[in-house]
Design an enzyme around this catalytic site. Structure first.
Site, PDB file in Angstrom:
ATOM      1  CE  LYS A  29      95.967  47.289  69.145  1.00 31.22           C
ATOM      2  NZ  LYS A  29      97.195  47.298  68.750  1.00 31.22           N
ATOM      3  CE  LYS A  87      98.745  43.761  72.506  1.00 31.06           C
ATOM      4  NZ  LYS A  87      98.179  43.802  71.180  1.00 31.06           N
TER       5      LYS A  87
HETATM    6  O1  LIG Z   1      98.856  44.292  68.046  1.00 32.83           O
HETATM    7  C1  LIG Z   1      99.049  44.780  67.106  1.00 32.83           C
HETATM    8  C2  LIG Z   1      98.715  46.046  66.411  1.00 32.83           C
HETATM    9  O2  LIG Z   1      97.434  46.269  66.539  1.00 32.83           O
HETATM   10  C3  LIG Z   1      99.543  46.529  64.975  1.00 32.83           C
HETATM   11  O3  LIG Z   1      98.765  47.461  64.415  1.00 32.83           O
HETATM   12  P1  LIG Z   1      99.238  47.701  63.168  1.00 32.83           P
HETATM   13  O4  LIG Z   1      99.817  46.466  62.312  1.00 32.83           O
HETATM   14  O5  LIG Z   1      98.487  48.436  62.348  1.00 32.83           O
HETATM   15  O6  LIG Z   1     100.607  48.696  63.601  1.00 32.83           O
END
Ligand SMILES: O=C[C@H](O)COP(=O)(O)O
Length: 251
Positions: A29, A87
């Site tokens: 991401k 996703k």
């Molecule tokens: O898909 C999972 C996310 O990257 C969650 O990120 P986070 O744990 O920093 O909210």
């Protein structure tokens, strides 16, 4: 329960590769473009090449608008680049019908190219803060669009967590609804080790994490640390074992 870790680029993906034995899915991401911000196709490709072949690579398509054509094309870009979990954050969808329309287009675009790729419809636990579709509508959106998984994350990363917005009993209902239609249930949103007990007990299939495995617990300024991934996994395994065995009654 599978562990999905979200690096923000190739360097962090290499750190994930060092901790490969402790994680199940590497999720590409671009956090500075949003909670489910999409990264560049060449970054997905490089990460696919950098992580062990037996670890699936997931890619976020973005916090998407209600624009089925645009989103379908972006999803195709992610799967062509080597991701096998696609996703989609239904950020701009205000009704279940809009979510279904977007996800149907994504499912078709992805599966026409790679039938075995998994499509993930993601809603937001803090949907009330951004005006998008209700979290409990997401399993049905996934089922009616032919997506493989229903997921929740948080849209606003301000320190509030999944359970601050959707308490464990409502998450349990989310998981139940997803399983009822044969979907995978994935949960994320500033999840910490302390949340793993409830997440495991309610039957979550995939837990998604970034902040908790970054130095200082900081998903923006901190970097993913292999030893934190290992520690997170150890706690997951401990919870899973405890859940399987059952906690002895204390009189
Ligand atoms: O898909 C999972 C996310 O990257 C969650 O990120 P986070 O744990 O920093 O909210």
């Amino acid at each position: 329960m599978l562990l999905l870790i979200s690096p923000d680029g190739v360097e962090e993906a290499l750190d994930c590769a060092k901790a490969a034995e402790h994680l199940d899915i590497v999720d590409v991401k671009k956090p500075d473009e949003g909670s489910l911000g999409a990264n560049f196709p060449w970054v997905i490709r490089e990460i696919r090449d950098a992580v062990p072949a037996d670890k699936p690579v997931s890619a976020t398509v973005g916090d998407v608008p209600y624009k089925p054509g645009t989103v379908a094309q972006a999803a195709l870009g992610a799967v062509v680049s080597g991701a096998t979990y696609i996703k989609v954050g239904l950020y701009g969808c205000t009704t279940p019908e809009q979510g279904i329309e977007v996800m149907r287009a994504v499912v078709r675009a992805v599966k026409d190219h790679r039938p075995e790729a998994l499509v993930v419809a993601s809603g937001y636990a803090d949907a009330h803060r951004i005006g998008c579709v209700n979290p409990l509508a997401v399993p049905d959106i996934a089922a009616r669009s032919g997506a493989d998984a229903a997921m929740l994350d948080t849209a606003i990363k301000d320190g509030t967590r999944l359970f601050d917005h959707v308490p464990p009993d409502v998450c349990a209902e989310f998981v139940r609804l997803a399983h009822e239609s044969g979907r995978i249930a994935a949960l994320a949103g500033s999840v910490k080790q302390a949340d793993l007990g409830p997440l495991s007990r309610i039957g979550t299939d995939i837990v998604g994490v970034r902040g908790a495995v970054c130095e200082g617990g900081d998903r923006n300024a901190g970097r993913i640390q292999p030893h934190l991934v290992a520690a997170f996994r150890a706690e997951m395994d401990r919870q899973a074992q405890e859940h399987a065995v059952g906690v002895p009654a204390v009189n």
